[in-house]
Write a protein that holds these residues in place. Structure first.
Motif, short mmCIF file in Angstrom:
data_model
loop_
_atom_site.label_atom_id
_atom_site.label_comp_id
_atom_site.label_asym_id
_atom_site.label_seq_id
_atom_site.Cartn_x
_atom_site.Cartn_y
_atom_site.Cartn_z
N UNK A 80 27.46 38.83 -33.78
CA UNK A 80 26.34 37.95 -34.13
C UNK A 80 25.78 38.40 -35.47
N UNK A 81 25.58 37.44 -36.35
CA UNK A 81 24.95 37.71 -37.63
C UNK A 81 23.62 36.95 -37.65
N UNK A 82 22.54 37.70 -37.76
CA UNK A 82 21.20 37.12 -37.82
C UNK A 82 20.81 37.00 -39.28
N UNK A 83 20.45 35.80 -39.69
CA UNK A 83 20.07 35.55 -41.08
C UNK A 83 18.55 35.53 -41.21
N UNK A 84 18.03 36.49 -41.97
CA UNK A 84 16.60 36.60 -42.18
C UNK A 84 15.96 37.50 -41.13
N UNK A 85 14.68 37.75 -41.31
CA UNK A 85 13.96 38.67 -40.42
C UNK A 85 13.14 37.96 -39.36
N UNK A 86 13.10 36.64 -39.40
CA UNK A 86 12.24 35.91 -38.48
C UNK A 86 12.83 35.74 -37.08
N UNK A 96 28.31 43.02 -31.10
CA UNK A 96 27.91 43.61 -32.38
C UNK A 96 26.93 42.66 -33.07
N UNK A 97 25.77 43.20 -33.44
CA UNK A 97 24.75 42.38 -34.11
C UNK A 97 24.46 43.00 -35.46
N UNK A 98 24.52 42.17 -36.50
CA UNK A 98 24.09 42.64 -37.82
C UNK A 98 23.08 41.63 -38.36
N UNK A 99 22.17 42.13 -39.17
CA UNK A 99 21.12 41.29 -39.74
C UNK A 99 21.27 41.27 -41.25
N UNK A 100 21.25 40.06 -41.79
CA UNK A 100 21.27 39.89 -43.24
C UNK A 100 19.88 39.48 -43.69
N UNK A 101 19.23 40.34 -44.45
CA UNK A 101 17.94 39.97 -45.04
C UNK A 101 18.28 39.21 -46.32
N UNK A 102 18.27 37.91 -46.19
CA UNK A 102 18.74 37.04 -47.27
C UNK A 102 17.69 36.87 -48.36
N UNK A 103 18.18 36.49 -49.52
CA UNK A 103 17.31 36.23 -50.67
C UNK A 103 16.32 35.14 -50.31
N UNK A 104 15.07 35.32 -50.69
CA UNK A 104 14.07 34.27 -50.49
C UNK A 104 13.42 33.96 -51.83
N UNK A 105 14.02 33.02 -52.57
CA UNK A 105 13.52 32.68 -53.90
C UNK A 105 12.07 32.19 -53.91
#
Length: 136
Positions: A80-86, A96-105
């Motif tokens: 599982x890939x979680x996009x963002x922190x929300x 397996x879980x990974x988190x992507x703290x994506x760009x927030x323009x």
């Protein structure tokens, strides 16, 4: 599809970032990775601006339907890939879980289509790296 890697992309509404990531993975991996997406609190449709920006790259996510995240979907994917922190995703044994703290323009005052293009570019780069890891 035994032995085919699988990934489940997750965000809150399953209308933007997770759908973008799934769209890129489908194209980049070209069938070599099973792809799904879900939301912790899904909305009713895909974000229109996200769909428009993806369509600029010939990736059509406009017909995707936001889906509720389930433990079963997490187990089926195994990754599982979680996009963002929300989005808050429960820990599931064997997943397996990974988190992507994506760009927030928008944090830099960038809005609208320019913001969405930057969000998509960030996610595309991350998906390319993940596809490489999953397909070797």
């Amino acid at each position: 599809m035994t032995g085919v890697p699988s990934v489940l992309f997750v965000c809150v509404k399953n209308g933007g970032k997770s759908q973008i990531a799934a769209g890129y993975m489908r194209v980049i991996a070209d069938g070599a990775v099973r792809v799904a997406s879900a939301g912790t609190s899904p909305g009713s449709s895909v974000n229109a601006l996200a769909a428009a920006v993806m369509l600029e790259q010939d990736i059509d996510i406009s017909a995707a339907i936001p889906t509720q995240l389930t433990e079963q979907a997490m187990r089926e994917a195994g990754r599982v890939v979680v996009l963002g922190s929300e989005a808050h995703v429960p820990s599931v044994p064997g997943v397996d879980i990974e988190t992507w703290i994506t760009d927030e323009p928008s944090a830099r005052g960038i809005e609208g289509v320019e913001r969405m293009r930057l969000v998509c570019a960030d996610i595309e780069g991350r998906v390319r790296e993940l596809a490489g890891r999953l397909t070797g």
